[in-house]
Scaffold this motif. Sequence first.
Motif, PDB file in Angstrom:
ATOM      1  N   GLU A   9      25.015  40.345  37.182  1.00 19.05           N
ATOM      2  CA  GLU A   9      24.682  38.969  36.778  1.00 19.05           C
ATOM      3  C   GLU A   9      24.705  38.778  35.258  1.00 19.05           C
ATOM      4  O   GLU A   9      25.334  37.824  34.762  1.00 19.05           O
ATOM      5  N   PRO A  10      24.101  39.675  34.455  1.00 22.38           N
ATOM      6  CA  PRO A  10      24.152  39.452  32.994  1.00 22.38           C
ATOM      7  C   PRO A  10      25.571  39.546  32.430  1.00 22.38           C
ATOM      8  O   PRO A  10      25.922  38.813  31.507  1.00 22.38           O
ATOM      9  N   ALA A  70      27.287  36.340  33.239  1.00 22.43           N
ATOM     10  CA  ALA A  70      26.796  35.276  32.350  1.00 22.43           C
ATOM     11  C   ALA A  70      27.461  35.401  30.990  1.00 22.43           C
ATOM     12  O   ALA A  70      27.872  34.405  30.388  1.00 22.43           O
ATOM     13  N   ARG A  71      27.602  36.637  30.515  1.00 19.85           N
ATOM     14  CA  ARG A  71      28.214  36.850  29.201  1.00 19.85           C
ATOM     15  C   ARG A  71      29.702  36.466  29.223  1.00 19.85           C
ATOM     16  O   ARG A  71      30.216  35.889  28.261  1.00 19.85           O
ATOM     17  N   ARG A 108      31.070  34.199  31.161  1.00 23.11           N
ATOM     18  CA  ARG A 108      31.135  32.730  31.146  1.00 23.11           C
ATOM     19  C   ARG A 108      30.872  32.207  29.734  1.00 23.11           C
ATOM     20  O   ARG A 108      31.515  31.274  29.271  1.00 23.11           O
ATOM     21  N   ARG A 152      23.051  27.957  33.120  1.00 31.13           N
ATOM     22  CA  ARG A 152      23.641  29.172  33.698  1.00 31.13           C
ATOM     23  C   ARG A 152      25.156  29.145  33.534  1.00 31.13           C
ATOM     24  O   ARG A 152      25.767  30.158  33.197  1.00 31.13           O
ATOM     25  N   ALA A 153      25.761  27.982  33.768  1.00 28.44           N
ATOM     26  CA  ALA A 153      27.222  27.866  33.626  1.00 28.44           C
ATOM     27  C   ALA A 153      27.652  28.118  32.192  1.00 28.44           C
ATOM     28  O   ALA A 153      28.714  28.689  31.929  1.00 28.44           O
ATOM     29  N   LEU A 154      26.793  27.731  31.254  1.00 28.22           N
ATOM     30  CA  LEU A 154      27.139  27.900  29.831  1.00 28.22           C
ATOM     31  C   LEU A 154      26.854  29.317  29.328  1.00 28.22           C
ATOM     32  O   LEU A 154      27.042  29.601  28.164  1.00 28.22           O
ATOM     33  N   GLY A 155      26.357  30.177  30.210  1.00 29.82           N
ATOM     34  CA  GLY A 155      26.195  31.581  29.823  1.00 29.82           C
ATOM     35  C   GLY A 155      24.776  32.098  29.800  1.00 29.82           C
ATOM     36  O   GLY A 155      24.545  33.240  29.391  1.00 29.82           O
ATOM     37  N   ALA A 156      23.821  31.271  30.229  1.00 28.22           N
ATOM     38  CA  ALA A 156      22.429  31.767  30.250  1.00 28.22           C
ATOM     39  C   ALA A 156      22.256  32.728  31.414  1.00 28.22           C
ATOM     40  O   ALA A 156      22.749  32.479  32.510  1.00 28.22           O
ATOM     41  N   THR A 157      21.559  33.837  31.157  1.00 26.16           N
ATOM     42  CA  THR A 157      21.274  34.783  32.241  1.00 26.16           C
ATOM     43  C   THR A 157      20.011  34.328  32.980  1.00 26.16           C
ATOM     44  O   THR A 157      19.268  33.471  32.500  1.00 26.16           O
ATOM     45  N   ARG A 158      19.791  34.950  34.135  1.00 27.94           N
ATOM     46  CA  ARG A 158      18.563  34.635  34.892  1.00 27.94           C
ATOM     47  C   ARG A 158      17.340  34.885  34.021  1.00 27.94           C
ATOM     48  O   ARG A 158      16.396  34.113  34.007  1.00 27.94           O
TER      49      ARG A 158
END
Lengths: 249, 488
Positions: free
Chosen positions: A75-76, A79-80, A82, B389-395
């Motif tokens: 997941e991280p 995210a990176r 994206r 989240r779409a812009l790159g934020a992690t959980r």
Amino acid sequence: MNLSARGLSRIYQSGAVATKALTDIDLRIESGEFVAIVGSSGSGKTTLLNNLSGLDTQFEGAVDFGDYSLNKLKEPELARLRHEHIGFVFQAFNLLDHLTALENVTLPGFFGPPKKSRSPERGAELLERVGLGNRLDSRPPQLSGGQKQRVAIARALYCEPSIIFCDEPTGSLDQTTGLSIMRLFDELNREKKLTLIVVTHEPYIAAMARRRIVIKDGRIIEDEPQTQRWPSTPAQQAEQAEDAAEGTP
Amino acid sequence: MNFSRFNELVWQSLSRNFRHFALSAVGVVIGIATLFFFTSLGEGVRTTVLEDVFVIDQLEVVDPAAGAGLRAGGFLGSGGLDDRTVANVAAIDGVEGVYPKMKLTFPSRASGGEALVGRDMGIEFIADGIPAELIADDVSDELAFKDHHSPQTCSDDDACADGHHCDDGECIAHSCRPGEQHADSNCRGLSYCHRERRECAMPIPLIVSPYLLEVYNGSVHTALADAEGIGGRLPRLSEEILVGFEFDIIFGESFMGRSGGIDSRRERARIVGFSDRAMQLGATMPLDYVLRLNEEFSGDEAAENYHSLLVDAERNEDVAIIAQQLEEQLGLELSDRHQQAERAGLLILLLTLLFNLIALIILVVSAINITHTFTMMVMQRHKEIGLMRALGATRRQIQALVIGEASVVGLVAGCIGIALGIGAGLLVDFAFDNYVGAFPFKPDTLFSWSPWMFALALATAVLFCLLGAFLPARRAGGVDPAEALMGR
């Protein structure tokens, strides 16, 4: 970076009911392409965009973006990816109303490591580039639909992505505004060699891309390069009709 | 994520939803104000009770046989508190020092007071003796709480007390004539001319308990304020007035009776200081005076057994273990004062805990309210979170954002709660000061505000906000960007 899908399928499970949204999609998009994915409502085009962009990785098969295999990333890492390589433009703009245009543009910068290039100055430059250099401090409710979408495009460009996914980017705009947005996309594609994937159900929008993929019932039924055709705007059409009536060529 | 940029994002969110956050923080503010108010009240009352009324920084043990006459315990039996007991107590691990106390065991009375009320008064004199080194810090060197009447060795006159000179290595009192003016007398400085011995002498140094002063000012002086006669002229006293005050003690004779077969003797005494180590209702002199006086007026046996022992522990946390060993191994009994202090301390602690429990219940309800508010806000911001989240934020970044918002709410609510708690305390103090009459040990303030209370209140406020925001934060972190952006 190139993007490819092999045997891509997506099934939505709701209780005991399983709905197959995509079936066995094979696809390859080269870096710098301007692709339109078209299809009727419910054909699976937005699902395909979500899977190709890594917003949804609950699919079967494989989607590779450069050296990254999307459904194998944690997941991280996803995210990176994206954050650093992918930009999004949505039909509903998805701007935050409590932020100014400039703050909306620089929002992605909050989620990655600090970089000199991700500065308010860069945000202002991008707004200038999309024709909103005089609306930096305006908030979304103060902007027209076309201006909002331009802010969204500037936001998508902020982290210097290599690909931008656009989901019905003109769906909330009138035809004239929609055309101006598409011209902006075309310029970006030509100037920056940005890969553009535009999902739309409007044929005249799809006609502006250089490759058209038609999707129906979750399957690709047509995938062909095309010559860009730029329709005239309704204003131009009205002018042309007036000229025709007056006998001028 | 950069910390300052993260803060910026938190503040943007907080300022946008100010009303929601403010409403959710009300409960925390009330809870923290309650917690802070009662904690500082409990600490303030406890300090007054345990540091002024019942002093607990020392253990005092007595021989149970001396009190009950029947109870015997431990290997010491009912032999009393003698030097062997002192040695046994000193051998207990953690004991830093043992100081024997002995009471005067014969009748005495005090006479004097002209300097204070214009005429001499008489009163029963009750006293005990303690080792001088025990209160060395409470008395100035000039007044010296020490035995002046025992033989003193010297090298020159300066080594001797006032009114004495050095002769052949020993301090010898100057002769004098009673009634002679002090300035003309051989008795210089703090010494006086002893009427019977006709030689200079130093007054017996006495220390007095602050408790006695409080009882006098809070009860005796108040009760006699409007009385006719000498009682109505009694002044309000203070330590400054009383230190240096001199009066006569008549040993072997009191208003109630006199020592059999022994002539009474008059000595001068001087109050040299105040100490919690002093006898509460009486006066305390250096132990050697009491030993000699008891031997003289009550016989040798009276000078062999102490009445109690003061025990100092090396560390405060050892006090309970030492007390247990004193009772179980040596068969000694803790003094009533210590037991009263323990009971008072326990009562205050229980009351403080009870009120703090109410505060904690308020905080738990507030945390539930915060959970509700944050859950609603996470639901309202579903699409916004999906966008991030779409812009790159992690959980984790999304969770941190919600937790950050909760922390700020907690900090702000904690600060406001503390301010309210202090405000309420000052209000109560004002009412207490102006509408409650004087009484012994009436404190200047009912509250004690320590740095740890501020830290505790802030930490509790943040903790309960974080607990409240925990589940919403998890929920926010779990938002699926694709579904959120598609409006599902």
